[in-house]
Design an enzyme around this catalytic site. Sequence first.
Site, PDB file in Angstrom:
ATOM      1  N   SER A  68      -5.039  -8.724  -2.844  1.00 49.46           N
ATOM      2  CA  SER A  68      -6.123  -8.753  -3.535  1.00 49.46           C
ATOM      3  C   SER A  68      -6.210 -10.188  -4.258  1.00 49.46           C
ATOM      4  O   SER A  68      -7.216 -10.624  -4.706  1.00 49.46           O
ATOM      5  CB  SER A  68      -5.949  -7.708  -4.878  1.00 49.46           C
ATOM      6  OG  SER A  68      -4.477  -7.744  -5.115  1.00 49.46           O
ATOM      7  N   CYS A  98      -7.884   0.083  -1.654  1.00 51.80           N
ATOM      8  CA  CYS A  98      -6.677  -0.462  -1.706  1.00 51.80           C
ATOM      9  C   CYS A  98      -6.817  -1.862  -2.494  1.00 51.80           C
ATOM     10  O   CYS A  98      -7.242  -1.826  -3.597  1.00 51.80           O
ATOM     11  CB  CYS A  98      -5.950  -0.756  -0.349  1.00 51.80           C
ATOM     12  SG  CYS A  98      -4.304  -0.758  -0.515  1.00 51.80           S
ATOM     13  N   HIS A 189      -6.095   3.929   2.580  1.00 52.11           N
ATOM     14  CA  HIS A 189      -6.997   3.281   3.519  1.00 52.11           C
ATOM     15  C   HIS A 189      -7.783   4.182   4.517  1.00 52.11           C
ATOM     16  O   HIS A 189      -7.331   4.760   5.682  1.00 52.11           O
ATOM     17  CB  HIS A 189      -6.180   2.601   4.513  1.00 52.11           C
ATOM     18  CG  HIS A 189      -5.714   1.127   3.859  1.00 52.11           C
ATOM     19  ND1 HIS A 189      -6.296  -0.077   3.923  1.00 52.11           N
ATOM     20  CD2 HIS A 189      -4.444   0.905   3.124  1.00 52.11           C
ATOM     21  CE1 HIS A 189      -5.397  -0.961   3.370  1.00 52.11           C
ATOM     22  NE2 HIS A 189      -4.521  -0.341   2.686  1.00 52.11           N
ATOM     23  N   GLU A 191     -10.105   3.899   6.294  1.00 48.69           N
ATOM     24  CA  GLU A 191     -10.717   2.954   7.906  1.00 48.69           C
ATOM     25  C   GLU A 191      -9.301   3.260   8.730  1.00 48.69           C
ATOM     26  O   GLU A 191      -9.770   2.986   9.879  1.00 48.69           O
ATOM     27  CB  GLU A 191     -11.118   1.546   7.396  1.00 48.69           C
ATOM     28  CG  GLU A 191      -9.992   0.806   7.315  1.00 48.69           C
ATOM     29  CD  GLU A 191      -9.164   0.832   5.931  1.00 48.69           C
ATOM     30  OE1 GLU A 191      -9.380   1.744   5.120  1.00 48.69           O
ATOM     31  OE2 GLU A 191      -8.400  -0.141   5.783  1.00 48.69           O
TER      32      GLU A 191
HETATM   33  N1  GLN Z   1      -0.613  -4.635  -2.481  1.00 49.11           N
HETATM   34  C1  GLN Z   1      -1.763  -5.347  -2.020  1.00 49.11           C
HETATM   35  C2  GLN Z   1      -2.537  -6.159  -3.171  1.00 49.11           C
HETATM   36  O1  GLN Z   1      -1.940  -6.196  -4.232  1.00 49.11           O
HETATM   37  C3  GLN Z   1      -2.886  -4.394  -1.566  1.00 49.11           C
HETATM   38  C4  GLN Z   1      -2.389  -3.519  -0.438  1.00 49.11           C
HETATM   39  C5  GLN Z   1      -3.383  -3.122   0.652  1.00 49.11           C
HETATM   40  O2  GLN Z   1      -4.491  -3.354   0.505  1.00 49.11           O
HETATM   41  N2  GLN Z   1      -3.052  -2.322   1.476  1.00 49.11           N
HETATM   42  O3  GLN Z   1      -3.580  -6.767  -3.193  1.00 49.11           O
END
Ligand code: GLN
Length: 209
Positions: A68, A98, A189, A191
Amino acid sequence: MTITAGVVAVQGDVSEHAAAVRRAARAHGHGRSGTGSGEPREAAEVHEIRTSGIVPDCDVLLVPGGESTTISRLLARQGIDEEIREHVRAGKPLLATCAGLIVASRDAKDDRVETLDLLDVSVDRNAFGRQVDSFEAPLSVTGLDEPFPAVFIRAPMIDEVGADVEVLATWEDRPVAVRQGSILATSFHPELTDDDRIHRLAFFETVPA
Ligand code: GLN
C-alpha cells in the site's frame, strides 16, 4: 456489450485481476451478443493503469493487493488518485483488495500511506500476520449463496467502520469484506482463486448487462 475495466498496475497482482474480471464479465453475460461471425465479442476490455488519463474511460476499477505504501505513492505522483476519487464520485464501481483496501480507506494509521479517503474505515496493516502466516478460509459473504474461498496474505484488519459501510463478511469477528456505495473492498485476495463471484458482486450489480 463490452465493459471497460481498469486495473491499477503501478504494482501488485494485476494479471490475476484482469483474468478474474474477464471471467466475471463472461459469467454475467457481457459479450455474449457476438458479432454475427460466430466469434464472441470480448467481454471485458482491461486497461492497466500506470499513468493518468485512462481512468476516465473505465466503467469499473480495481485497486489490487501489493504494498500500500508503494501503490499510494505512485497514485499520487501520477495524479491517478484524483481520477479514482472522481470515478467513485460519479458512482462507478471500484473493487479494492488487500493493499487496495488500505489505499482506499479513510485511515491506515501509517503516515507512509496516503489514503484515498473513499471508504469510511480505518485499518491496521499486516494485522493478520506476516507472509508466512497467510491462510485460506471459507467465508460466508452477504450476497453469495455458497462460502467464498478467501486467501489472506499479510492481510489488513478493518477495525472501525463508518455508519454508511455495510459489512459483508467477517473472520473471527473482524470485518474482512465491506461495501460502501459503489465500492467493495476485501482484506483477502479474490483474484487468487478461479472463483469470480466477488468480482461479479463488485461490478455487475451496478453495471447493467
Ligand atoms: N501488507 C500489505 C500492505 O500493507 C498488503 C498485503 C497484500 O496486499 N497482500 O500494503
